[in-house]
Design an enzyme around this catalytic site. Sequence first.
Site, PDB file in Angstrom:
ATOM      1  N   THR A  46       5.818  -2.384  -2.434  1.00 26.96           N
ATOM      2  CA  THR A  46       5.081  -1.710  -3.508  1.00 26.96           C
ATOM      3  C   THR A  46       5.515  -0.253  -3.653  1.00 26.96           C
ATOM      4  OG1 THR A  46       3.188  -3.113  -2.990  1.00 26.96           O
ATOM      5  CG2 THR A  46       2.786  -1.198  -4.382  1.00 26.96           C
ATOM      6  N   THR A  47       5.717   0.424  -2.519  1.00 28.34           N
ATOM      7  CA  THR A  47       6.075   1.839  -2.521  1.00 28.34           C
ATOM      8  C   THR A  47       7.420   2.093  -3.199  1.00 28.34           C
ATOM      9  OG1 THR A  47       4.789   2.120  -0.501  1.00 28.34           O
ATOM     10  CG2 THR A  47       6.336   3.867  -1.023  1.00 28.34           C
ATOM     11  N   TYR A 109      -3.715 -10.361  -9.596  1.00 29.79           N
ATOM     12  CA  TYR A 109      -4.173 -10.572 -10.971  1.00 29.79           C
ATOM     13  C   TYR A 109      -4.790 -11.948 -11.201  1.00 29.79           C
ATOM     14  CZ  TYR A 109      -4.508 -10.181 -16.036  1.00 29.79           C
ATOM     15  OH  TYR A 109      -4.986 -10.130 -17.315  1.00 29.79           O
ATOM     16  N   TYR A 135       1.080 -10.368   3.318  1.00 25.82           N
ATOM     17  CA  TYR A 135       0.640  -9.013   2.962  1.00 25.82           C
ATOM     18  C   TYR A 135      -0.705  -9.114   2.254  1.00 25.82           C
ATOM     19  CZ  TYR A 135       0.960  -4.277   0.885  1.00 25.82           C
ATOM     20  OH  TYR A 135       0.723  -2.982   0.493  1.00 25.82           O
ATOM     21  N   ARG A 140      -4.992  -3.846  -4.401  1.00 25.72           N
ATOM     22  CA  ARG A 140      -3.985  -4.080  -5.436  1.00 25.72           C
ATOM     23  C   ARG A 140      -4.040  -5.492  -6.006  1.00 25.72           C
ATOM     24  NH1 ARG A 140      -0.066  -0.238  -6.128  1.00 25.72           N
ATOM     25  NH2 ARG A 140       0.118   1.378  -4.540  1.00 25.72           N
ATOM     26  N   LYS A 164       0.732  -8.063   7.287  1.00 24.19           N
ATOM     27  CA  LYS A 164       0.493  -6.650   7.018  1.00 24.19           C
ATOM     28  C   LYS A 164      -0.917  -6.574   6.445  1.00 24.19           C
ATOM     29  CE  LYS A 164       1.943  -2.666   4.239  1.00 24.19           C
ATOM     30  NZ  LYS A 164       2.819  -2.174   3.158  1.00 24.19           N
ATOM     31  N   ILE A 206       3.344  -0.960   8.947  1.00 26.87           N
ATOM     32  CA  ILE A 206       4.314  -0.736   7.868  1.00 26.87           C
ATOM     33  C   ILE A 206       3.721   0.397   7.056  1.00 26.87           C
ATOM     34  CG2 ILE A 206       5.413  -1.671   5.802  1.00 26.87           C
ATOM     35  CD1 ILE A 206       5.383  -4.407   7.185  1.00 26.87           C
TER      36      ILE A 206
END
Length: 294
Positions: A46-47, A109, A135, A140, A164, A206
């Site tokens: 994502t980063t 979503y 993850y 998010r 994660k 992470i």
Amino acid sequence: MQSLIGTGVALVTPFKNDFSVDVQALKAIVNFQIDNGIDYLVVLGTTAETATLSKAEKELVIKTIVETNNKRLPLVLGVGSNNTQEVVEELRIRDFSDFVAVLSVSPYYNKPTQEGIYQHFKAIAEASPIPVILYNVPGRTASNMLPSTIIRLASDFKNIVAVKEAAGDIVQAMKLIQNAPKDFLVISGDDMITLPMILAGGAGVISVIAEGFPKQFSEMVHLGLNKRVEEAYKLHYLLADSIDMIFEQGNPAGIKEVFKALGLAENTVRLPLVNVNEDLANRLNIFTNKISNM
């Protein structure tokens, strides 16, 4: 999966002022991580602003990191989507010879049920030629992958080796640590509670903040893993304010401001993200200079 114990960093994608990928800055950032004690690198998470990268840009980022790393550190590749079939197809066609694992986010979503999440990762586990890190990031994805679902996946598929965990809930993390299979790794995805998670039995992190301050954060993680609690907490509290600051106006806008202060990259982000405001930029610059001069 000893290579996933310790400090991993979710690499940014640096952009030039014209919003093109800054290859030279990316090389500098990768070397900065390696030179300062990071244990492994996560590519296209994502980063990295992966959602705004074209297919060609993603391949450029992968190529640049793989070549710059030159097998010095283990690499993890982000392969996730809310379209299960899309992930499965990528897993089947991509060459993973340079990677030790994939990091795959819980579907966003769509807001699937726990059974839907299980079936999504079942398909991924069956398709992936390398180990899978789940993850969980409810902030998010709009859905929380419950410990019972994670433990079920870890028990049913040997190549699902870690999670994660970024729900920001230490109690949930402890339930995972307590009940997961013996060799399953619970990795923090929340910088602020990384140390408590490690001391409770977690495998590391992470991280985003570690990318800007790799030496200090990685040392904290290793001290925690070695149960040197007092020394570890000194570093935790040294960096705590910066963790709040880098997420105050969104990720990776905050950490990119740190990179600008370090002289490694511009602070450019792509819409719909925007730069941090002047007040936060000044505070991050002051903190970065302080740590750099210690």
